[in-house]
Design a protein around this motif. Structure first.
Motif, PDB file in Angstrom:
ATOM      1  N   LYS A  14      47.753  66.741  56.139  1.00 24.76           N
ATOM      2  CA  LYS A  14      48.048  66.550  57.556  1.00 24.76           C
ATOM      3  C   LYS A  14      49.345  67.271  57.886  1.00 24.76           C
ATOM      4  O   LYS A  14      50.299  67.223  57.120  1.00 24.76           O
ATOM      5  CB  LYS A  14      48.208  65.061  57.871  1.00 24.76           C
ATOM      6  CG  LYS A  14      46.937  64.278  57.639  1.00 24.76           C
ATOM      7  CD  LYS A  14      47.162  62.795  57.838  1.00 24.76           C
ATOM      8  CE  LYS A  14      45.889  62.027  57.555  1.00 24.76           C
ATOM      9  NZ  LYS A  14      46.082  60.588  57.598  1.00 24.76           N
ATOM     10  N   LYS A  15      49.357  67.942  59.060  1.00 20.73           N
ATOM     11  CA  LYS A  15      50.538  68.687  59.502  1.00 20.73           C
ATOM     12  C   LYS A  15      51.139  68.015  60.720  1.00 20.73           C
ATOM     13  O   LYS A  15      50.426  67.649  61.653  1.00 20.73           O
ATOM     14  CB  LYS A  15      50.149  70.105  59.899  1.00 20.73           C
ATOM     15  CG  LYS A  15      50.246  71.115  58.817  1.00 20.73           C
ATOM     16  CD  LYS A  15      50.031  72.504  59.414  1.00 20.73           C
ATOM     17  CE  LYS A  15      49.782  73.495  58.315  1.00 20.73           C
ATOM     18  NZ  LYS A  15      49.531  74.832  58.810  1.00 20.73           N
ATOM     19  N   GLU A  39      58.585  71.425  60.438  1.00 17.32           N
ATOM     20  CA  GLU A  39      57.186  71.218  60.050  1.00 17.32           C
ATOM     21  C   GLU A  39      57.166  70.267  58.860  1.00 17.32           C
ATOM     22  O   GLU A  39      57.925  70.430  57.916  1.00 17.32           O
ATOM     23  CB  GLU A  39      56.553  72.547  59.656  1.00 17.32           C
ATOM     24  CG  GLU A  39      55.127  72.406  59.164  1.00 17.32           C
ATOM     25  CD  GLU A  39      54.571  73.719  58.637  1.00 17.32           C
ATOM     26  OE1 GLU A  39      54.494  74.684  59.421  1.00 17.32           O
ATOM     27  OE2 GLU A  39      54.244  73.772  57.437  1.00 17.32           O
ATOM     28  N   ARG A  64      54.363  68.547  56.186  1.00 14.98           N
ATOM     29  CA  ARG A  64      52.980  68.502  55.700  1.00 14.98           C
ATOM     30  C   ARG A  64      52.867  67.400  54.659  1.00 14.98           C
ATOM     31  O   ARG A  64      53.714  67.293  53.767  1.00 14.98           O
ATOM     32  CB  ARG A  64      52.580  69.844  55.088  1.00 14.98           C
ATOM     33  CG  ARG A  64      52.507  70.960  56.114  1.00 14.98           C
ATOM     34  CD  ARG A  64      52.192  72.298  55.469  1.00 14.98           C
ATOM     35  NE  ARG A  64      50.862  72.270  54.863  1.00 14.98           N
ATOM     36  CZ  ARG A  64      50.486  73.098  53.892  1.00 14.98           C
ATOM     37  NH1 ARG A  64      51.304  73.989  53.408  1.00 14.98           N
ATOM     38  NH2 ARG A  64      49.274  73.022  53.394  1.00 14.98           N
ATOM     39  N   ILE A  77      50.289  66.120  51.808  1.00 15.54           N
ATOM     40  CA  ILE A  77      49.103  66.568  51.083  1.00 15.54           C
ATOM     41  C   ILE A  77      49.002  65.812  49.760  1.00 15.54           C
ATOM     42  O   ILE A  77      49.782  66.065  48.837  1.00 15.54           O
ATOM     43  CB  ILE A  77      49.168  68.076  50.780  1.00 15.54           C
ATOM     44  CG1 ILE A  77      49.563  68.875  52.023  1.00 15.54           C
ATOM     45  CG2 ILE A  77      47.846  68.576  50.208  1.00 15.54           C
ATOM     46  CD1 ILE A  77      50.092  70.248  51.721  1.00 15.54           C
ATOM     47  N   ARG A 133      51.151  65.161  65.293  1.00 22.95           N
ATOM     48  CA  ARG A 133      50.147  65.680  64.362  1.00 22.95           C
ATOM     49  C   ARG A 133      49.513  66.928  64.956  1.00 22.95           C
ATOM     50  O   ARG A 133      49.108  66.951  66.114  1.00 22.95           O
ATOM     51  CB  ARG A 133      49.081  64.612  64.103  1.00 22.95           C
ATOM     52  CG  ARG A 133      47.949  65.101  63.242  1.00 22.95           C
ATOM     53  CD  ARG A 133      47.761  64.267  62.008  1.00 22.95           C
ATOM     54  NE  ARG A 133      46.598  64.738  61.286  1.00 22.95           N
ATOM     55  CZ  ARG A 133      45.568  63.992  60.998  1.00 22.95           C
ATOM     56  NH1 ARG A 133      45.555  62.717  61.341  1.00 22.95           N
ATOM     57  NH2 ARG A 133      44.556  64.475  60.342  1.00 22.95           N
TER      58      ARG A 133
END
Length: 196
Positions: free
Chosen positions: A107-108, A119, A121, A123, A194
């Motif tokens: 998900k970013k 940013e 992320r 994962i 998101r």
């Protein structure tokens, strides 16, 4: 010299001790995590190389491994077992790869800041946090592990990519009440939206 080298090769071949392990001296086993995968352009959906991290005595070490055709597909967050030199912990060899996860999409989340953006992320238990200035110049870029506890995300085990220390690093995020597509940085109150 040639006789000595030949003797070492003969010894390691006869006893089953790997040459690389023999040359590392006394070793120990440890677990690590895959933090980046580099795709194979020739064979779709397979990684060509991985970047992994492991920790010895509170020091983090990052290394790369080229994957062979017999190795399982790798994703960010996968565990691995490796041996490392006790004298020089940066010297290591991957012994076993695992396939805990089947993709590295994650998900970013994004947040704007004065003259740039951030940013985040998430994962498979690995977070990537990047602060960039206008024009995309990276100011801070680091990786670590995260744990989800109820509606909170706790960050730990930082591996810095562009700097050795960042005093304002994120430590705890919470899901925004009423909107689970947003995260809030507890210390700065900055909202991360998101992206996908």
């Amino acid at each position: 010299m040639g006789v000595l080298f030949g003797s070492i090769l003969a010894y390691t071949g006869w006893t089953g001790v790997g040459t690389q392990t023999f040359l590392m001296g006394k070793t120990s086993e440890i677990s690590g995590k895959v933090i980046e995968v580099f795709p194979n352009k020739e064979v779709q959906n397979f990684s060509r190389k991985i970047k992994y991290v492991y920790s010895v005595d509170d020091n983090f070490y990052v290394d790369f491994k080229k994957l062979g055709t017999e190795d399982a597909k790798q994703e960010i967050g996968n565990d691995l077992k490796l041996i490392y030199s006790i004298k020089k912990p940066e010297r290591n060899r991957v012994q076993r790869l695992s396939s805990n996860y089947d993709n590295s999409v994650g998900k970013k989340y994004y947040s704007t800041k004065e003259n740039g953006y951030i940013e985040l992320r998430l994962i498979n238990g690995i977070f990537k946090y990047k602060e960039a200035a206008v024009g995309g110049k990276i100011i801070h870029d680091f990786v670590g592990e995260y744990k989800i506890i109820n509606d909170s995300i706790k960050f730990e085990n930082y591996i810095f990519e562009t700097d050795n220390e960042h005093k304002n690093r994120p430590e705890l995020f919470v899901l925004s009440p009423g909107n689970h597509r947003q995260l809030v940085d507890v210390s700065t109150k900055k909202i991360f939206k998101r992206f996908h």
